[in-house]
Scaffold this active site. Structure first.
Site, PDB file in Angstrom:
ATOM      1  N   CYS A   3     147.213 -36.173 -42.948  1.00  0.00           N
ATOM      2  CA  CYS A   3     147.211 -34.640 -42.680  1.00  0.00           C
ATOM      3  C   CYS A   3     148.467 -34.157 -41.918  1.00  0.00           C
ATOM      4  CB  CYS A   3     146.075 -34.017 -42.164  1.00  0.00           C
ATOM      5  SG  CYS A   3     144.457 -34.652 -43.120  1.00  0.00           S
ATOM      6  N   HIS A  38     147.257 -27.034 -38.928  1.00  0.00           N
ATOM      7  CA  HIS A  38     146.429 -27.837 -40.014  1.00  0.00           C
ATOM      8  C   HIS A  38     144.901 -27.093 -40.174  1.00  0.00           C
ATOM      9  CE1 HIS A  38     144.631 -30.501 -42.541  1.00  0.00           C
ATOM     10  NE2 HIS A  38     143.926 -31.463 -41.587  1.00  0.00           N
ATOM     11  N   ASN A  77     140.012 -28.399 -46.525  1.00  0.00           N
ATOM     12  CA  ASN A  77     141.103 -29.312 -46.021  1.00  0.00           C
ATOM     13  C   ASN A  77     141.703 -29.952 -47.151  1.00  0.00           C
ATOM     14  OD1 ASN A  77     142.524 -31.446 -45.013  1.00  0.00           O
ATOM     15  ND2 ASN A  77     141.217 -31.996 -43.608  1.00  0.00           N
TER      16      ASN A  77
HETATM   17  N1  COA Z   1     125.215 -30.087 -45.342  1.00  0.00           N
HETATM   18  C1  COA Z   1     124.094 -30.117 -44.579  1.00  0.00           C
HETATM   19  N2  COA Z   1     124.011 -30.781 -43.505  1.00  0.00           N
HETATM   20  C2  COA Z   1     124.919 -31.903 -43.144  1.00  0.00           C
HETATM   21  C3  COA Z   1     126.021 -31.806 -44.095  1.00  0.00           C
HETATM   22  C4  COA Z   1     126.223 -30.999 -45.382  1.00  0.00           C
HETATM   23  N3  COA Z   1     127.333 -30.895 -45.801  1.00  0.00           N
HETATM   24  N4  COA Z   1     126.820 -32.730 -43.385  1.00  0.00           N
HETATM   25  C5  COA Z   1     126.112 -33.268 -42.560  1.00  0.00           C
HETATM   26  N5  COA Z   1     124.976 -32.669 -42.194  1.00  0.00           N
HETATM   27  C6  COA Z   1     124.038 -32.764 -41.089  1.00  0.00           C
HETATM   28  C7  COA Z   1     124.077 -34.084 -40.658  1.00  0.00           C
HETATM   29  O1  COA Z   1     123.319 -35.175 -41.265  1.00  0.00           O
HETATM   30  C8  COA Z   1     123.307 -34.005 -39.287  1.00  0.00           C
HETATM   31  O2  COA Z   1     121.957 -33.990 -39.630  1.00  0.00           O
HETATM   32  P1  COA Z   1     120.898 -34.495 -38.270  1.00  0.00           P
HETATM   33  O3  COA Z   1     121.104 -33.945 -37.313  1.00  0.00           O
HETATM   34  O4  COA Z   1     119.443 -34.446 -39.071  1.00  0.00           O
HETATM   35  O5  COA Z   1     121.382 -36.078 -38.213  1.00  0.00           O
HETATM   36  C9  COA Z   1     123.831 -32.643 -39.066  1.00  0.00           C
HETATM   37  O6  COA Z   1     123.925 -32.096 -40.054  1.00  0.00           O
HETATM   38  C10 COA Z   1     124.581 -32.330 -37.950  1.00  0.00           C
HETATM   39  O7  COA Z   1     125.754 -33.332 -38.245  1.00  0.00           O
HETATM   40  P2  COA Z   1     127.135 -33.379 -37.635  1.00  0.00           P
HETATM   41  O8  COA Z   1     127.980 -34.425 -37.939  1.00  0.00           O
HETATM   42  O9  COA Z   1     126.529 -33.509 -35.988  1.00  0.00           O
HETATM   43  O10 COA Z   1     127.747 -32.136 -37.599  1.00  0.00           O
HETATM   44  P3  COA Z   1     129.119 -31.544 -37.144  1.00  0.00           P
HETATM   45  O11 COA Z   1     128.709 -30.125 -36.600  1.00  0.00           O
HETATM   46  O12 COA Z   1     129.868 -32.392 -36.233  1.00  0.00           O
HETATM   47  O13 COA Z   1     129.986 -31.137 -38.409  1.00  0.00           O
HETATM   48  C11 COA Z   1     131.772 -31.996 -39.539  1.00  0.00           C
HETATM   49  C12 COA Z   1     130.418 -32.036 -39.079  1.00  0.00           C
HETATM   50  C13 COA Z   1     132.341 -33.107 -40.304  1.00  0.00           C
HETATM   51  C14 COA Z   1     132.033 -30.650 -40.314  1.00  0.00           C
HETATM   52  C15 COA Z   1     132.634 -31.825 -38.160  1.00  0.00           C
HETATM   53  O14 COA Z   1     132.383 -32.961 -37.336  1.00  0.00           O
HETATM   54  C16 COA Z   1     134.358 -31.961 -38.362  1.00  0.00           C
HETATM   55  O15 COA Z   1     134.950 -31.268 -39.116  1.00  0.00           O
HETATM   56  N6  COA Z   1     135.019 -33.030 -37.997  1.00  0.00           N
HETATM   57  C17 COA Z   1     136.238 -33.188 -38.174  1.00  0.00           C
HETATM   58  C18 COA Z   1     136.674 -33.660 -39.513  1.00  0.00           C
HETATM   59  C19 COA Z   1     138.250 -33.395 -39.815  1.00  0.00           C
HETATM   60  O16 COA Z   1     138.740 -32.435 -39.439  1.00  0.00           O
HETATM   61  N7  COA Z   1     138.515 -34.535 -40.854  1.00  0.00           N
HETATM   62  C20 COA Z   1     139.795 -34.315 -41.318  1.00  0.00           C
HETATM   63  C21 COA Z   1     140.622 -34.970 -40.528  1.00  0.00           C
HETATM   64  S1  COA Z   1     142.154 -34.618 -41.040  1.00  0.00           S
END
Ligand code: COA
Length: 319
Positions: free
Chosen positions: A113, A241, A271
């Site tokens: 990215c 980004h 993204n």
């Molecule tokens: N829909 C519903 N629930 C979901 C889900 C979805 N699409 N994806 C994950 N969950 C659930 C998980 O299983 C978890 O459940 P649990 O508590 O029962 O285990 C819960 O939601 C929380 O998950 P978590 O991973 O803690 O969520 P989060 O608030 O950290 O959000 C992301 C997840 C991926 C959105 C966030 O971590 C993120 O944006 N990270 C950066 C990613 C990024 O920028 N990547 C690109 C790099 S260039």
């Protein structure tokens, strides 16, 4: 060393729109979860489009807006991790499709990215040593080919698209102040390569990437400003980004940036990896939000791990 200025931009997105409700029909998720955790409402998926066709479309617009012909270009760089072919490179195919001179340096870049920022920095260095003074920098992805549509933690985040910029090198151009960084780490984010026996899908520890982003991006922005002997007040727009709205909001809050200087389009595209920054940059130029003479600070992060920041000025004659 001569600096560079931005002369023209372009962007392309596939026609097919995929909403959060469409995602909820594929995996166990909801519009409410995706919206509150990421700020994404919809994304675009390639159907008839290819990674190359998106890049071509964006590049042609950027050349038109810059008023340059193929013969003016000395450098063509494409940042991508989802090309149609491993070889030939996308930039070589752009050489043919756009009719670029055969001695135009054509090369693809893999910095995930952060690729467009790596591309701008590289273009400035290469153009300084080049008899032709214009360069094309493209960020283009058909990222959804790298997504496992049974993994709800990643598939809701990504979309396809491309953005392009024509830059000009010259003694009247300010040196592009840039910070680029790398910290090798396949644990928090990786996509397996050919021959590994594993499908080439993105694997990501979301929380670790989130933490990395909110620590690294503010640091990177501060370093670029320091390098340029500027403050946030000297910057007209921050083009960040578009990975997660909560990451952008944290960066804005941590650095006390005025939110109106930090536009977002993540709700519409998700993204788009290397395309994310040039896609937003183009929207800002096309809408007139970024006018000739204005300065934008671009910053992003991604797989690698990589990060980057650059201060880019829009050329006086651009439109
Ligand atoms: N829909 C519903 N629930 C979901 C889900 C979805 N699409 N994806 C994950 N969950 C659930 C998980 O299983 C978890 O459940 P649990 O508590 O029962 O285990 C819960 O939601 C929380 O998950 P978590 O991973 O803690 O969520 P989060 O608030 O950290 O959000 C992301 C997840 C991926 C959105 C966030 O971590 C993120 O944006 N990270 C950066 C990613 C990024 O920028 N990547 C690109 C790099 S260039």
């Amino acid at each position: 060393m001569n600096g560079i200025k931005l002369c023209g931009t372009g962007a392309a997105a596939p026609v097919k729109v995929v909403t959060n409700d469409d995602m909820a029909a594929m995996v166990e998720t909801s519009d409410e979860w995706i919206t509150t955790r990421t700020g994404i409402k919809e994304r675009r998926y390639c159907t008839d489009e290819t990674q190359l066709s998106l890049c071509m479309d964006a590049a042609r617009q950027a050349m038109d807006r810059a008023g340059v012909s193929p013969a003016d270009l000395g450098v063509c760089l494409v940042a991508t991790i989802s090309p149609d072919f491993i070889t030939p490179s996308v930039s070589c195919l752009l050489q043919r499709e756009l009719g670029l001179p055969e001695d135009c340096l054509c090369m693809d870049l893999n910095a995930a990215c952060s690729g467009f920022l790596y591309g701008l920095h590289t273009a400035q260095c290469l153009l300084d040593a080049c008899p032709r003074k214009y360069g094309l920098v493209v960020g283009g992805e058909a990222f959804t080919r790298l997504v496992d549509f049974t993994d709800r933690t990643t598939c809701i985040l990504f979309g396809d698209g491309a953005g392009a910029a024509v830059v000009r090198s010259g003694p009247d151009c300010p040196v592009l102040h840039t910070v680029v960084g790398a910290r090798g780490d396949e644990k928090v984010l990786h996509i397996p390569g050919a021959g590994t026996g594993v499908p080439p899908y993105i694997h990501m520890e979301g929380t670790a990437v989130f933490k990395f982003a909110v620590e690294t991006v503010p640091k990177c922005i501060t370093q670029v400003l320091e390098q340029a002997h500027m403050t946030a007040e000297d910057i007209d727009l921050f083009v960040l980004h578009q990975a997660n709205e909560r990451i952008i909001d944290r960066v804005v809050k941590n650095l006390h940036l005025p939110p109106e200087k930090c536009p977002k389009n993540i709700a519409r595209y998700g993204n788009t990896s290397a395309a994310s920054i040039p896609l937003l940059l183009h929207e800002l130029c096309a809408s007139g939000a970024l006018k000739p003479g204005m300065r934008a600070l671009l910053s992003g992060f991604g797989g690698g791990l990589t990060w980057g920041g650059a201060i880019l000025e829009l050329d006086g004659e651009a439109h």
